[in-house]
Scaffold this motif. Structure first.
Motif, PDB file in Angstrom:
ATOM      1  N   GLY A 115       0.847  -1.154  -0.058  1.00  0.00           N
ATOM      2  CA  GLY A 115      -0.029   0.129   0.025  1.00  0.00           C
ATOM      3  C   GLY A 115       0.734   1.360  -0.030  1.00  0.00           C
ATOM      4  O   GLY A 115       0.540   2.358  -0.584  1.00  0.00           O
ATOM      5  N   ASP A 116       1.973   1.177   0.872  1.00  0.00           N
ATOM      6  CA  ASP A 116       2.704   2.518   0.709  1.00  0.00           C
ATOM      7  C   ASP A 116       3.480   2.800  -0.635  1.00  0.00           C
ATOM      8  O   ASP A 116       3.404   3.806  -1.033  1.00  0.00           O
ATOM      9  N   TYR A 117       3.829   1.570  -1.113  1.00  0.00           N
ATOM     10  CA  TYR A 117       4.424   1.615  -2.639  1.00  0.00           C
ATOM     11  C   TYR A 117       3.117   2.362  -3.457  1.00  0.00           C
ATOM     12  O   TYR A 117       3.575   2.922  -4.483  1.00  0.00           O
ATOM     13  N   ALA A 118       2.011   1.566  -3.466  1.00  0.00           N
ATOM     14  CA  ALA A 118       0.977   2.224  -4.336  1.00  0.00           C
ATOM     15  C   ALA A 118       0.678   3.607  -4.158  1.00  0.00           C
ATOM     16  O   ALA A 118       0.606   4.514  -5.082  1.00  0.00           O
ATOM     17  N   PHE A 119       0.813   4.063  -2.935  1.00  0.00           N
ATOM     18  CA  PHE A 119       0.635   5.530  -2.639  1.00  0.00           C
ATOM     19  C   PHE A 119       1.880   6.595  -3.117  1.00  0.00           C
ATOM     20  O   PHE A 119       1.957   7.538  -3.345  1.00  0.00           O
TER      21      PHE A 119
END
Length: 250
Positions: A124-128
């Motif tokens: 999720g951090d990488y997606a954001f």
């Protein structure tokens, strides 16, 4: 009668869910290697594992989908980078999308965009982080993407798929998303579960590097041995077969 030698306690491994298939194979190989022992494996989102370790749950080795979570629980031993991953998009059957059109499709108000949960799961951090890169391509994209993203996996309260089902293919089966940003290694597994799904490459302008880190948490020699095995050619060859790239050079 001679006493039987005591069996070594299993090595307690905490690892990111995206590593499940690869580290299950690494663990099996380590168990039969010189100095190896049985490996008790626990898989969950890296951020949730970090919280469990910080709260006192006992593990010998922590393998995370980023470098920050293992660094937060270091106990004298530094975190080592051991693999890299990339983000890809999964698309529902029949949806027209190409790498060049991926940003436009993600921004389409009619399409539902799924991600994992930032903070709890590095995916999720990488997606954001990808959303932040999108801002340079199209002003306003970051806020629009962050506002529409559905945090479907990786959180403490995320819906869980039935036992034995791929968690990403299941999101499409239950009609929770039209597009889903996840690791490319996860996308391969999802397509193996449902070949109708499409795997779409992220264009270079939006690419985000996913660096995986591992840390030894106890003084057990087997813990350091497992990490050496993971970083050595046998461990790296297994990771490569599962789609992971080697760590970046120092």
């Amino acid at each position: 009668m001679l006493a039987m030698p005591a069996m070594a306690e299993p090595l307690r491994l905490a690892a990111a869910g995206s590593l499940r298939a690869a580290l299950a194979e690494v663990s099996a190989a380590f168990e039969t290697a010189p100095g190896g022992v049985a490996v008790a494996q626990s898989y969950a989102p890296s951020g949730l594992l970090r919280q469990r370790i910080a709260a006192g749950e006992a593990f010998d080795v922590f393998a995370s989908a980023n470098m920050e979570h293992p660094r937060a629980v270091e106990r004298g031993q530094p975190t080592a980078a051991f693999a890299r991953n990339r983000l890809c998009a999964l698309a529902r059957p029949g949806l027209e999308v190409t790498p060049e059109a991926l940003l436009a499709r993600m921004l389409d108000p009619a399409l539902r965009l799924g991600t994992s949960t930032p903070g709890a799961d590095p995916a999720g951090d990488y997606a954001f982080a990808l959303f932040a890169r999108a801002e340079a391509v199209q002003p306003g994209a970051r806020a629009a993407l962050e506002g529409k993203a559905r945090l479907l996996t990786g959180g403490p309260d995320s819906a869980r798929p039935p036992e034995g089902r791929d968690p990403y293919a299941w999101q499409f089966e239950r009609d929770a998303a039209d597009l889903f940003l996840t690791y490319c290694t996860n996308a391969v597994l999802a397509r193996a579960a449902d070949p109708r799904l499409q795997q779409v490459a992220v264009p270079p302008a939006l690419e985000v590097a996913a660096e995986y880190g591992v840390v030894v948490l106890t003084p057990r020699p087997e813990a350091a041995g497992f990490v050496r095995f993971l970083l050595a050619p046998p461990g790296q060859e297994i990771l490569a077969r599962h789609g992971f790239a080697p760590p970046a050079s120092p």
